[in-house]
Design a protein around this motif. Structure first.
Motif, PDB file in Angstrom:
ATOM      1  N   ARG A 107      12.570 -14.554 -22.659  1.00 31.98           N
ATOM      2  CA  ARG A 107      12.473 -15.186 -23.958  1.00 31.98           C
ATOM      3  C   ARG A 107      13.270 -16.486 -23.949  1.00 31.98           C
ATOM      4  NH1 ARG A 107      14.678 -12.733 -27.967  1.00 31.98           N
ATOM      5  NH2 ARG A 107      13.265 -13.619 -29.506  1.00 31.98           N
ATOM      6  N   PHE A 108      12.675 -17.494 -23.343  1.00 35.29           N
ATOM      7  CA  PHE A 108      13.357 -18.779 -23.180  1.00 35.29           C
ATOM      8  C   PHE A 108      13.706 -19.420 -24.522  1.00 35.29           C
ATOM      9  CE2 PHE A 108      13.434 -19.516 -18.693  1.00 35.29           C
ATOM     10  CZ  PHE A 108      12.341 -18.875 -18.158  1.00 35.29           C
ATOM     11  N   GLU A 109      13.044 -18.999 -25.578  1.00 33.96           N
ATOM     12  CA  GLU A 109      13.314 -19.594 -26.878  1.00 33.96           C
ATOM     13  C   GLU A 109      14.546 -19.001 -27.544  1.00 33.96           C
ATOM     14  OE1 GLU A 109      10.945 -17.530 -26.104  1.00 33.96           O
ATOM     15  OE2 GLU A 109      10.672 -16.029 -27.688  1.00 33.96           O
ATOM     16  N   ASP A 110      15.126 -17.976 -26.955  1.00 30.31           N
ATOM     17  CA  ASP A 110      16.284 -17.307 -27.527  1.00 30.31           C
ATOM     18  C   ASP A 110      17.573 -17.940 -27.001  1.00 30.31           C
ATOM     19  OD1 ASP A 110      17.267 -13.802 -27.852  1.00 30.31           O
ATOM     20  OD2 ASP A 110      18.226 -15.644 -28.479  1.00 30.31           O
ATOM     21  N   ASP A 111      18.253 -18.690 -27.842  1.00 37.38           N
ATOM     22  CA  ASP A 111      19.446 -19.403 -27.365  1.00 37.38           C
ATOM     23  C   ASP A 111      20.566 -18.444 -26.970  1.00 37.38           C
ATOM     24  OD1 ASP A 111      20.744 -20.561 -30.626  1.00 37.38           O
ATOM     25  OD2 ASP A 111      20.139 -18.577 -29.917  1.00 37.38           O
ATOM     26  N   ALA A 112      20.538 -17.233 -27.472  1.00 39.87           N
ATOM     27  CA  ALA A 112      21.587 -16.267 -27.135  1.00 39.87           C
ATOM     28  C   ALA A 112      21.545 -15.860 -25.662  1.00 39.87           C
ATOM     29  CB  ALA A 112      21.465 -15.033 -28.019  1.00 39.87           C
ATOM     30  N   LEU A 113      20.434 -16.086 -24.994  1.00 38.99           N
ATOM     31  CA  LEU A 113      20.289 -15.676 -23.603  1.00 38.99           C
ATOM     32  C   LEU A 113      20.818 -16.718 -22.619  1.00 38.99           C
ATOM     33  CD1 LEU A 113      16.709 -14.103 -23.643  1.00 38.99           C
ATOM     34  CD2 LEU A 113      18.915 -12.981 -23.961  1.00 38.99           C
ATOM     35  N   TYR A 114      21.133 -17.897 -23.097  1.00 42.89           N
ATOM     36  CA  TYR A 114      21.544 -18.970 -22.196  1.00 42.89           C
ATOM     37  C   TYR A 114      23.004 -18.822 -21.792  1.00 42.89           C
ATOM     38  CZ  TYR A 114      17.071 -21.245 -22.633  1.00 42.89           C
ATOM     39  OH  TYR A 114      15.732 -21.515 -22.557  1.00 42.89           O
ATOM     40  N   ASP A 115      23.257 -19.148 -20.534  1.00 44.41           N
ATOM     41  CA  ASP A 115      24.587 -18.939 -19.961  1.00 44.41           C
ATOM     42  C   ASP A 115      25.465 -20.186 -20.007  1.00 44.41           C
ATOM     43  OD1 ASP A 115      22.489 -17.229 -17.972  1.00 44.41           O
ATOM     44  OD2 ASP A 115      24.244 -16.141 -18.724  1.00 44.41           O
ATOM     45  N   PHE A 116      24.857 -21.329 -19.976  1.00 44.85           N
ATOM     46  CA  PHE A 116      25.615 -22.581 -19.909  1.00 44.85           C
ATOM     47  C   PHE A 116      25.015 -23.576 -20.898  1.00 44.85           C
ATOM     48  CE2 PHE A 116      27.630 -20.956 -16.213  1.00 44.85           C
ATOM     49  CZ  PHE A 116      26.651 -20.356 -15.438  1.00 44.85           C
ATOM     50  N   TRP A 117      25.904 -24.335 -21.496  1.00 40.47           N
ATOM     51  CA  TRP A 117      25.485 -25.338 -22.474  1.00 40.47           C
ATOM     52  C   TRP A 117      26.166 -26.664 -22.187  1.00 40.47           C
ATOM     53  CZ3 TRP A 117      21.982 -24.635 -26.435  1.00 40.47           C
ATOM     54  CH2 TRP A 117      21.543 -23.316 -26.633  1.00 40.47           C
ATOM     55  N   GLY A 118      25.424 -27.729 -22.419  1.00 37.84           N
ATOM     56  CA  GLY A 118      26.013 -29.051 -22.344  1.00 37.84           C
ATOM     57  C   GLY A 118      26.402 -29.520 -23.738  1.00 37.84           C
ATOM     58  N   GLN A 119      27.135 -30.623 -23.762  1.00 42.35           N
ATOM     59  CA  GLN A 119      27.428 -31.215 -25.060  1.00 42.35           C
ATOM     60  C   GLN A 119      26.154 -31.878 -25.561  1.00 42.35           C
ATOM     61  OE1 GLN A 119      27.524 -33.035 -22.466  1.00 42.35           O
ATOM     62  NE2 GLN A 119      26.867 -35.030 -23.158  1.00 42.35           N
ATOM     63  N   GLY A 120      26.046 -32.108 -26.806  1.00 40.16           N
ATOM     64  CA  GLY A 120      24.822 -32.653 -27.356  1.00 40.16           C
ATOM     65  C   GLY A 120      24.725 -34.157 -27.205  1.00 40.16           C
ATOM     66  N   THR A 121      23.506 -34.632 -27.318  1.00 36.46           N
ATOM     67  CA  THR A 121      23.250 -36.065 -27.385  1.00 36.46           C
ATOM     68  C   THR A 121      22.418 -36.312 -28.636  1.00 36.46           C
ATOM     69  OG1 THR A 121      22.421 -37.992 -26.164  1.00 36.46           O
ATOM     70  CG2 THR A 121      21.186 -35.952 -25.896  1.00 36.46           C
ATOM     71  N   LYS A 122      22.823 -37.306 -29.410  1.00 39.79           N
ATOM     72  CA  LYS A 122      22.215 -37.498 -30.717  1.00 39.79           C
ATOM     73  C   LYS A 122      20.979 -38.380 -30.637  1.00 39.79           C
ATOM     74  CE  LYS A 122      23.357 -38.667 -35.504  1.00 39.79           C
ATOM     75  NZ  LYS A 122      24.430 -39.103 -36.428  1.00 39.79           N
ATOM     76  N   VAL A 123      19.931 -37.926 -31.283  1.00 38.75           N
ATOM     77  CA  VAL A 123      18.693 -38.683 -31.392  1.00 38.75           C
ATOM     78  C   VAL A 123      18.444 -38.961 -32.867  1.00 38.75           C
ATOM     79  CG1 VAL A 123      16.197 -38.647 -31.072  1.00 38.75           C
ATOM     80  CG2 VAL A 123      17.699 -37.707 -29.303  1.00 38.75           C
ATOM     81  N   THR A 124      18.288 -40.232 -33.186  1.00 34.57           N
ATOM     82  CA  THR A 124      18.013 -40.630 -34.565  1.00 34.57           C
ATOM     83  C   THR A 124      16.692 -41.392 -34.591  1.00 34.57           C
ATOM     84  OG1 THR A 124      20.374 -40.826 -35.052  1.00 34.57           O
ATOM     85  CG2 THR A 124      18.850 -41.885 -36.573  1.00 34.57           C
ATOM     86  N   VAL A 125      15.779 -40.904 -35.399  1.00 40.29           N
ATOM     87  CA  VAL A 125      14.476 -41.545 -35.533  1.00 40.29           C
ATOM     88  C   VAL A 125      14.417 -42.148 -36.929  1.00 40.29           C
ATOM     89  CG1 VAL A 125      11.980 -41.294 -35.385  1.00 40.29           C
ATOM     90  CG2 VAL A 125      13.482 -39.808 -34.021  1.00 40.29           C
ATOM     91  N   SER A 126      14.454 -43.452 -36.965  1.00 41.19           N
ATOM     92  CA  SER A 126      14.512 -44.130 -38.249  1.00 41.19           C
ATOM     93  C   SER A 126      14.026 -45.556 -38.106  1.00 41.19           C
ATOM     94  CB  SER A 126      15.946 -44.124 -38.787  1.00 41.19           C
ATOM     95  OG  SER A 126      16.042 -44.878 -39.991  1.00 41.19           O
ATOM     96  N   SER A 127      13.426 -46.061 -39.169  1.00 43.27           N
ATOM     97  CA  SER A 127      13.013 -47.468 -39.167  1.00 43.27           C
ATOM     98  C   SER A 127      14.090 -48.332 -39.802  1.00 43.27           C
ATOM     99  CB  SER A 127      11.696 -47.618 -39.924  1.00 43.27           C
ATOM    100  OG  SER A 127      11.808 -47.090 -41.231  1.00 43.27           O
TER     101      SER A 127
END
Length: 127
Positions: A107-127
């Motif tokens: 169940r790849f969509e289940d975040d609870a199954l993931y073992d390692f996480w990176g820090q986030g990168t912000k995406v802003t979509v705006s005009s």
């Protein structure tokens, strides 16, 4: 395993952006890669995932047909190509790794199954 996501930024609606996820440390263990995002005031949600051998990819309905996930195991890199970006895609995007060699039955969509996480990168979509 340490993960670092980068490539976020400001983009206009309809534009494109490619995120990258670099893995370092003991990367010999096979892992699937997932991308998740968290919009302002929202829960973290699944975006896309790719199995260890890249035999299978998975997408949320909201990004299917617009985003493409890929990986290069020789470089310990994962990628998320995002096209036709819309304001609702604005979020902090996270890459994650799940220790598995399986292409199916996870169940790849289940975040609870993931073992390692990176820090986030912000995406802003705006005009």
């Amino acid at each position: 395993v340490q993960l670092q996501a980068f490539g976020g930024g400001l983009v206009q609606p309809g534009g494109s952006l490619t995120l990258a996820c670099a893995a370092s440390g003991p990367t010999s263990s096979p892992c699937g890669i997932g991308w998740f995002r968290r919009g302002l005031g929202k829960e973290r949600e699944f975006v896309a995932a790719i199995s260890w051998r890249a035999a299978r990819t998975y997408y949320s309905d909201s990004v299917k047909g617009r985003f493409t996930i890929s990986r290069d195991n020789s470089k310990n890199m994962g990628y998320l190509q995002m096209n036709e970006l819309q304001p609702e895609d604005t979020a902090v995007y996270y890459c994650a790794a799940i220790k598995t060699v399986l292409d199916y039955g996870v169940r790849f969509e289940d975040d609870a199954l993931y073992d390692f996480w990176g820090q986030g990168t912000k995406v802003t979509v705006s005009s």
